[in-house]
Write a protein that holds these residues in place. Structure first.
Motif, PDB file in Angstrom:
ATOM      1  N   LEU A  41       0.727  -1.204   0.167  1.00  0.00           N
ATOM      2  CA  LEU A  41       0.052  -0.088   0.065  1.00  0.00           C
ATOM      3  C   LEU A  41       0.946   1.152  -0.073  1.00  0.00           C
ATOM      4  O   LEU A  41       1.699   1.413   0.920  1.00  0.00           O
ATOM      5  CB  LEU A  41      -0.834  -0.169   1.383  1.00  0.00           C
ATOM      6  N   ARG A  42       0.821   2.094  -0.898  1.00  0.00           N
ATOM      7  CA  ARG A  42       1.544   3.343  -1.044  1.00  0.00           C
ATOM      8  C   ARG A  42       0.838   4.523  -0.718  1.00  0.00           C
ATOM      9  O   ARG A  42      -0.359   4.905  -1.047  1.00  0.00           O
ATOM     10  CB  ARG A  42       1.963   3.623  -2.657  1.00  0.00           C
ATOM     11  N   VAL A  43       1.276   5.117   0.578  1.00  0.00           N
ATOM     12  CA  VAL A  43       0.872   6.391   0.912  1.00  0.00           C
ATOM     13  C   VAL A  43       1.793   7.500   0.793  1.00  0.00           C
ATOM     14  O   VAL A  43       2.744   7.558   1.678  1.00  0.00           O
ATOM     15  CB  VAL A  43       0.312   6.103   2.573  1.00  0.00           C
ATOM     16  N   GLY A  44       1.329   8.134  -0.137  1.00  0.00           N
ATOM     17  CA  GLY A  44       2.382   9.347  -0.613  1.00  0.00           C
ATOM     18  C   GLY A  44       3.553   8.565  -1.031  1.00  0.00           C
ATOM     19  O   GLY A  44       3.593   8.016  -2.111  1.00  0.00           O
ATOM     20  N   THR A  45       4.898   8.659  -0.170  1.00  0.00           N
ATOM     21  CA  THR A  45       6.119   8.165  -0.658  1.00  0.00           C
ATOM     22  C   THR A  45       6.384   7.165   0.512  1.00  0.00           C
ATOM     23  O   THR A  45       7.722   6.647   0.340  1.00  0.00           O
ATOM     24  CB  THR A  45       7.054   9.133  -0.741  1.00  0.00           C
ATOM     25  N   VAL A  46       5.494   6.722   1.052  1.00  0.00           N
ATOM     26  CA  VAL A  46       5.587   5.584   1.872  1.00  0.00           C
ATOM     27  C   VAL A  46       5.008   4.387   1.325  1.00  0.00           C
ATOM     28  O   VAL A  46       3.762   4.167   1.182  1.00  0.00           O
ATOM     29  CB  VAL A  46       5.131   5.731   3.341  1.00  0.00           C
ATOM     30  N   ARG A  47       5.912   3.378   1.161  1.00  0.00           N
ATOM     31  CA  ARG A  47       5.563   2.024   0.791  1.00  0.00           C
ATOM     32  C   ARG A  47       5.342   1.062   2.127  1.00  0.00           C
ATOM     33  O   ARG A  47       6.255   0.820   2.734  1.00  0.00           O
ATOM     34  CB  ARG A  47       6.183   1.287  -0.225  1.00  0.00           C
ATOM     35  N   ILE A  48       3.880   0.429   2.218  1.00  0.00           N
ATOM     36  CA  ILE A  48       3.913  -0.272   3.561  1.00  0.00           C
ATOM     37  C   ILE A  48       3.533  -1.625   3.064  1.00  0.00           C
ATOM     38  O   ILE A  48       2.482  -1.902   2.446  1.00  0.00           O
ATOM     39  CB  ILE A  48       2.551   0.269   4.270  1.00  0.00           C
TER      40      ILE A  48
END
Length: 510
Positions: A410-417
């Protein structure tokens, strides 16, 4: 000649709310639980495991192998009695058929309903069902906890000398060499053991650094020089509330040179005890650690959330550290894996490219520490969906085939989780690269680990920041309601002394 081989590994965090069932003993297998017979052999052959060393030993000696079981579970809560009985019955059944030696690849910190030292109980049953004097060799994890039961029934014991554990095969080979010498009547081993009243912090245990470094080096040198047959220092697993937790030293000495073994045992124990204060890790508030990480200009910066590490029994669904990372605006982050099967199912339903709002993690309460699950609401884009399967290519458990279960990115902005169906400590970059994400190219990498991450991630890290997030793997022992530990126990009891140690020598029951 015939050997019975068995691999049974579980590190039990007695504060974890997640019970461990028989089906959970599937790590490294292609089955939905333990592997038996030929499937067990195939799961271990060619891997960095003690069992693989046993297979090579048998091959070199022309011995037949009955591979009873390969049962390896991710650390979690108490192992159910039914699971333990099933595993024990399998190994005992093989042993009853007759053999020349039993070679065990165990963890040493498994706790079962009714058996605080599960490995000791397994050894007791094997002794009760086999001829007197049958050689039993045991390879153990560096975090093993010892009772007299395990020591009195084993013939040879050796433990990992590394943390991260990259010498697992070598440990099996060390056990195998001593067992072979015994079978060829070139050796008469005696076990010497002492457990110190020290509940060390796992972040201060690694033999790669002081205070453990030269203690372990002395033990390894004594073994290499032939001073003793085997010498092992065990940091112990401090998150098991049992009577036999603590740091232990085990020496395998020749019966004719018992004095040399006793001298080494005294030396190693005295050295460890003199450094007991150095085995305590001071925690830093989460917000302070993340703020410090934000000041570091060059990456990758490895953020290590060690309070919720499934490698020590954590649930890996506590979101507090990721929440702080997002709150402080860190960018270009790879994070995970977080275990949340329900959210994975939702993301698979939506599919790649969908924009979603989901509540991630926080599905598990931890009543032992009065922690309530707190999901983190995230809005992002489903970037990748995988089956979660990968083969370890790094130095720890090399060649083992692992699965996160279905996994979503899951990509939240530039954060890949990374969110997975199964927990897995990230000691190998495969947790990310199997989905096409190279963590070495990110500014920040957030992992739920303690020391094992160093095997796969330290080589490319510019900075490492230890983050004391909440969870059942916390280094703050004041949070844990210990009820069964022996006392006095340092650092819980300042008045503990070396005289409070427990010792055993198998020569006394020869």
């Amino acid at each position: 000649m015939k050997f019975v081989v068995a691999l049974i590994r579980h590190e039990t965090n007695t504060f974890s709310p997640v019970p461990t069932e028989l089906s959970d003993f599937r790590r490294g297998t292609t089955t939905h639980g333990p592997a038996y017979g030929e499937a067990a052999r195939q799961a271990c052959e060619g891997t960095n495991s003690a069992a693989a060393a046993y297979l090579d030993l048998a091959r070199g000696m022309g011995a037949e192998v009955d591979f009873a079981v390969c049962a390896n579970a991710v650390p979690s809560g108490l192992v159910t009695r039914a699971a333990f009985e099933s595993l024990c019955d399998t190994v005992v059944h093989s042993a009853r058929q007759g053999c020349d030696a039993i070679l065990l690849d165990l963890h040493g910190a498994m706790v079962v309903e009714g058996y605080p030292d599960a490995e000791g109980e397994l050894l007791r049953r094997l002794r009760a069902n086999t001829p007197a004097g049958l050689p039993i060799g045991v390879a153990l994890d560096f975090h093993a906890n010892f009772s007299r039961e395990l020591i009195r029934h084993a013939t040879v014991v050796a433990g990992y000398c590394t943390y991260p554990h990259v010498d697992v095969y070598e440990t099996g080979a060390r056990v195998g060499r001593s067992i072979r010498a015994l079978l060829e009547q070139r050796s008469a081993p005696v076990l010497l053991w002492r457990r110190l009243p020290m509940l060390t912090h796992m972040l201060r245990q690694t033999p790669a650094m002081q205070p453990m470094k030269d203690i372990m080096e002395r033990a390894m040198q004594a073994e290499r020089d032939g001073e003793v047959l085997n010498a092992s220092v065990f940091g112990g697993f401090p998150l098991s509330d049992i009577p036999c937790a603590g740091l232990s030293v085990v020496v395998v000495a020749e019966r004719e040179r018992l004095d040399a073994g006793e001298k080494l045992l005294d030396e190693l124990c005295a050295q460890a005890w003199s450094r007991r204060a150095d085995f305590v890790f001071p925690a830093t508030p989460v917000a302070e650690s993340i703020a410090y990480a934000k000041t570091l200009e060059q990456g990758p910066v490895i953020l290590v959330d060690h309070g919720d590490n499934c490698g020590a029994g954590g649930t890996t669904d506590i979101m507090a550290v990721l929440q702080e990372v997002l709150a402080q605006g860190l960018e270009d982050v790879v994070a995970g894996p977080f275990c949340d099967p329900a959210t994975v199912a939702l993301l698979f339903e939506h599919g790649v490219g969908a924009e979603v709002t989901v509540d991630v993690g926080g599905k598990t309460d931890m009543p032992a520490l009065n922690l309530t699950g707190q999901p983190l609401r995230l809005t992002g884009v489903v970037e990748r969906l995988t089956d979660g399967n990968y083969t370890v290519t790094g130095p720890m458990y090399t060649g083992m085939r692992l699965s996160l279960g279905r996994t979503a990115v899951l990509r939240v902005g530039t954060v890949r989780i990374f969110i997975s169906e199964r927990p897995q400590e990230p000691y190998d970059t495969g947790v990310f690269t199997h989905a096409g994400v190279d963590p070495a190219q990110s500014k920040y990498v957030l992992l739920k680990s303690r020391q094992h991450f160093r095997a796969g991630f330290e080589p490319f890290a510019r900075h490492i920041v230890l983050v004391s997030g909440p969870g059942v793997c916390s280094s703050d022992y004041s949070l844990f309601p210990f009820k069964h530990l022996p006392h006095p126990m340092y650092p819980l009891d300042a008045d503990a002394s070396l005289a409070d140690s427990e010792s055993w020598c198998t020569a006394s029951v020869a």
